[in-house]
Design an enzyme around this catalytic site. Structure first.
Site, short mmCIF file in Angstrom:
data_model
loop_
_atom_site.label_atom_id
_atom_site.label_comp_id
_atom_site.label_asym_id
_atom_site.label_seq_id
_atom_site.Cartn_x
_atom_site.Cartn_y
_atom_site.Cartn_z
N TYR A 157 17.20 -39.44 1.12
CA TYR A 157 16.15 -40.44 0.96
C TYR A 157 16.61 -41.75 1.61
O TYR A 157 17.71 -42.23 1.33
CB TYR A 157 15.85 -40.68 -0.53
CG TYR A 157 14.97 -41.88 -0.77
CD1 TYR A 157 13.59 -41.81 -0.52
CD2 TYR A 157 15.50 -43.09 -1.22
CE1 TYR A 157 12.78 -42.91 -0.72
CE2 TYR A 157 14.69 -44.19 -1.43
CZ TYR A 157 13.34 -44.09 -1.18
OH TYR A 157 12.53 -45.18 -1.36
N TYR A 188 30.87 -24.37 15.45
CA TYR A 188 30.38 -25.60 16.08
C TYR A 188 29.33 -25.26 17.15
O TYR A 188 28.23 -25.82 17.14
CB TYR A 188 31.55 -26.33 16.72
CG TYR A 188 31.20 -27.68 17.31
CD1 TYR A 188 30.77 -28.73 16.50
CD2 TYR A 188 31.33 -27.91 18.68
CE1 TYR A 188 30.48 -29.98 17.05
CE2 TYR A 188 31.05 -29.16 19.22
CZ TYR A 188 30.62 -30.18 18.41
OH TYR A 188 30.33 -31.41 18.94
#
Ligand code: UDP
Length: 318
Positions: A62, A145
């Site tokens: 948020y 990755y």
């Protein structure tokens, strides 16, 4: 503009925050300090246009207020780090990218993904243009990755096509400069730290593998221009001047004035043999070209490492 930078306490994220602030924008930095460091953003604390949220972008995120941009730079990025943190690396490339894209959608913000030359894997095309699909081993040690970033690119394009998010993708090639972690395990930081300590330089393999090293100020300028451009397809940003790892070792020894020797070590699994960006698109679309060449960039980076405790033992050659 008000932009969110994930991984803002990292090497690239912190320089990018500086770049936006220098142009008068507001920056919200987000980092959980997994591989980022508070020192990298200490100079921004108290800046009136900088705020910081300590948070893991792989969890629900948020952010209060409006955002014009979301730049997703959070991820372990050195081979040593992502080998130690494979799950976190996969999560930040997948869940973290999903959360960052969701945030961009909710805020109607432009989104930029920090992708990588690792999407090309051990390339069979040289130099690498953006049109090359790559040669990646999904189950090797680098797979966590490479595949996370490939997934992140796919997710970014899906949010663009299905949700209309205004997206950018930069494929970053080996970048070096001040604020790299001395222990992050990458070749430039390892060689400089070892040379300054008078220890042997840990060259992997016979040192004939190549990389093309971009100074951080050039890299950040290219990324900044891409963010401001209208280009939605991936763009390589890197310096096309290619060196063998042995040449790099010799140059670091010369520039530090060190008496270190070069020591050969085993070559890591799936270590790409060559890497060099084709930057035709960056030049044409962004009018961008790197300006700092390796010798100059290394000198600036060596100066930075000399200021750090434990790497200052060797004084500059007179
Ligand atoms: N390398 C090396 N010594 C080191 C660290 C890395 O010779 O101490 C080599 C590594 O095997 C690779 C190149 O330098 O060929 C670049 O490695 P780095 O970890 O910087 O990034 P990569 O380009 O592999 O992602």
């Amino acid at each position: 503009m008000r932009v969110l930078i994930t991984g803002a306490a990292g090497f690239l994220g912190s320089h990018l925050a500086d770049r936006f602030l220098a142009d008068g924008h507001e920056v919200v930095g987000l980092d959980n300090f997994l591989t980022g460091r508070p020192e990298n953003i200490a100079h921004l604390m108290g800046h009136e246009r900088f705020s910081f949220i300590r948070h893991n972008i792989s969890e629900y995120t948020y952010v209060p207020g409006d955002l014009d941009g979301v730049l997703h730079f959070a991820s372990p990025a050195s081979p040593v780090d992502y080998l130690e943190l494979p799950i976190q690396t996969l999560k930040v490339g997948s869940l973290g990218t999903h959360n960052a894209l969701g945030l961009a959608l909710a805020k109607r913000a432009r989104f930029l993904l920090a992708s990588t030359s690792e999407v090309y894997g051990d390339p069979l095309v040289h130099p690498q243009p953006e049109s090359y699909w790559g040669n990646v081993n999904p189950i090797g040690p680098r797979g966590c990755y490479d595949e996370a970033k490939r997934f992140a690119e796919a997710m970014t394009m899906a949010y663009h096509r299905a949700q209309g998010v205004d997206t950018r993708i930069v494929r970053i090639f080996n970048t070096y400069g001040p604020r790299m972690r001395p222990g992050d395990g990458r070749v430039v930081s390892n060689f400089i730290v070892q040379a300054l300590r008078g220890e042997p330089l840990s060259m992997y393999g016979d040192g004939s593998q190549t990389r093309s090293f971009c100074y951080v100020a050039d890299e950040v300028e290219g990324i900044y221009r891409l963010f401001l451009s209208q280009e939605r397809m991936p763009v390589n940003i890197g310096n096309p001047n290619e060196f063998t790892v042995r040449e790099l070792a010799e140059l670091v020894i010369e520039l530090t004035g060190s008496s270190s020797v070069i020591q050969s070590n085993p070559l890591p699994t799936d270590d790409p043999k060559v890497r060099r960006p084709d930057i035709t698109r960056a030049r044409a679309i962004l009018g961008w070209d790197p300006t700092v060449q390796l010798r100059e960039g290394l000198l600036r980076t060596i100066e930075y490492f000399r200021t750090l405790p434990g790497t200052a033992r060797l004084q500059p050659p007179t």
